[in-house]
Write a protein that holds these residues in place. Structure first.
Motif, short mmCIF file in Angstrom:
data_model
loop_
_atom_site.label_atom_id
_atom_site.label_comp_id
_atom_site.label_asym_id
_atom_site.label_seq_id
_atom_site.Cartn_x
_atom_site.Cartn_y
_atom_site.Cartn_z
N ARG A 1 0.86 -1.20 0.00
CA ARG A 1 0.00 0.00 0.00
C ARG A 1 0.89 1.25 0.00
NH1 ARG A 1 -3.19 -2.70 4.14
NH2 ARG A 1 -2.28 -1.35 5.71
N ILE A 2 0.38 2.30 -0.63
CA ILE A 2 1.12 3.56 -0.67
C ILE A 2 0.95 4.27 0.67
CG2 ILE A 2 1.32 5.81 -1.79
CD1 ILE A 2 0.12 4.47 -4.31
N LYS B 1 9.65 1.25 -3.16
CA LYS B 1 9.28 1.94 -4.40
C LYS B 1 8.83 3.38 -4.11
CE LYS B 1 9.25 -2.13 -6.72
NZ LYS B 1 9.36 -3.10 -5.64
N THR B 2 9.18 4.28 -5.01
CA THR B 2 8.66 5.64 -4.97
C THR B 2 7.45 5.72 -5.90
OG1 THR B 2 10.84 6.59 -4.59
CG2 THR B 2 9.14 8.08 -5.41
N VAL B 3 6.35 6.19 -5.39
CA VAL B 3 5.15 6.38 -6.21
C VAL B 3 5.02 7.89 -6.44
CG1 VAL B 3 2.68 5.96 -6.44
CG2 VAL B 3 4.10 4.36 -5.12
N THR C 1 7.12 -3.40 -1.43
CA THR C 1 6.43 -4.52 -2.07
C THR C 1 7.46 -5.40 -2.77
OG1 THR C 1 4.63 -5.11 -3.57
CG2 THR C 1 6.04 -3.30 -4.25
N ARG D 1 2.82 10.74 -4.78
CA ARG D 1 1.96 10.17 -3.75
C ARG D 1 2.72 9.73 -2.50
NH1 ARG D 1 -2.06 5.95 -6.31
NH2 ARG D 1 -3.06 6.31 -4.31
N GLY D 2 3.84 9.06 -2.65
CA GLY D 2 4.57 8.62 -1.47
C GLY D 2 5.44 7.42 -1.75
N TYR D 3 5.45 6.47 -0.80
CA TYR D 3 6.32 5.31 -0.91
C TYR D 3 5.52 4.03 -0.62
CZ TYR D 3 10.11 8.71 -0.73
OH TYR D 3 10.93 9.77 -1.00
N MET D 4 6.11 2.92 -1.09
CA MET D 4 5.47 1.63 -0.85
C MET D 4 6.57 0.57 -0.79
SD MET D 4 2.48 -0.31 -3.04
CE MET D 4 3.32 -0.09 -4.60
N THR E 1 1.84 8.03 2.38
CA THR E 1 2.27 9.38 2.02
C THR E 1 3.35 9.86 2.98
OG1 THR E 1 0.67 10.49 3.44
CG2 THR E 1 -0.07 9.86 1.23
#
Length: 226
Positions: free
Chosen positions: A169-170, A213-215, A223, A218-221, A172
């Protein structure tokens, strides 16, 4: 066992402190919601006993904060409010038990023991989180990936646990600031990026699969591919 008692009535809080200490518990008192909120977030506790009617942040709001922060410590509400609706509201928010004032002290002690028994049944095993070969034992404070031990600072560890609690999940930057740094000041968002880079260096740099991961926007996740 360490108990935080939040009660603004000095007579009742003194009575609780004296009785619980005689029963062998370590007791910290907080007389208002602000003090309680700071103590909840700054230390580890075995049980919270919360009065509902406090002058600023009330007991229900404190229970919400505890659960929002993903603190699993049992919460026992003490209140003069004895209607069924009051109890339902408190239990729905996240309290584990509800005792109406006035109460018999032996009953309070029995409920404390029951809450701890239930809690230890559910949380007796070490909490281990996993993602793509990354293993984090939250209780033992150990991290490894594919058998390689990884050492993190306290803040890096807290950030990693928060990412893993939200795996796939992302999250923020604001959420990270709130949970890891206990602030929602946007001016500190850069510190999130800095600590994410620290984590990447320690978690991902030696592996072909990158877990963090950088989204964009939006933020980070965190996975894994499989």
């Amino acid at each position: 066992m360490k108990i935080l008692v939040v009660e603004d009535d000095i007579r009742i809080s003194s009575f609780l402190q004296k009785g619980l200490q005689e029963a062998g518990y370590t007791v910290q008192l907080a007389s208002d919601g602000y003090q309680a909120r700071d103590l909840i977030q700054s230390d580890n506790w075995d049980l919270f006993i919360l009065d509902i009617m406090l002058p600023d942040i009330d007991g229900l709001q404190l229970a919400q904060i505890i659960r929002y922060k993903k603190i699993g410590t049992p919460v026992l509400m003490l209140s003069a409010l004895g209607e069924a609706e009051d109890k339902i509201k408190a239990l729905d928010i996240g309290a584990d038990d509800y005792l109406v004032k006035p109460f018999h002290f032996p009953e309070l002690l029995s409920r404390i023991k029951a809450l701890r028994r239930r809690y230890e049944l559910h949380y007796s095993k070490d909490r281990v989180m996993e993602c793509g070969g990354l293993m984090v034992n939250v209780d033992a404070n150990t991290i490894s990936r594919s058998g390689q031990e990884i050492l993190l600072s306290a803040k890096e560890f807290k950030l990693l646990v928060f990412l893993l609690e939200n795996k796939n999940r992302i999250v923020t930057r604001t959420q990270i600031l709130d949970i890891v740094w206990n602030t929602n000041m946007d001016t500190y968002t850069n510190v999130v990026d800095v600590y994410i880079s620290y984590l990447r260096n320690k978690i991902d740099s030696n592996f072909s699969e990158k877990l963090i991961k950088t989204v964009k926007g939006r933020g980070y996740m965190i996975t894994a591919n499989s």
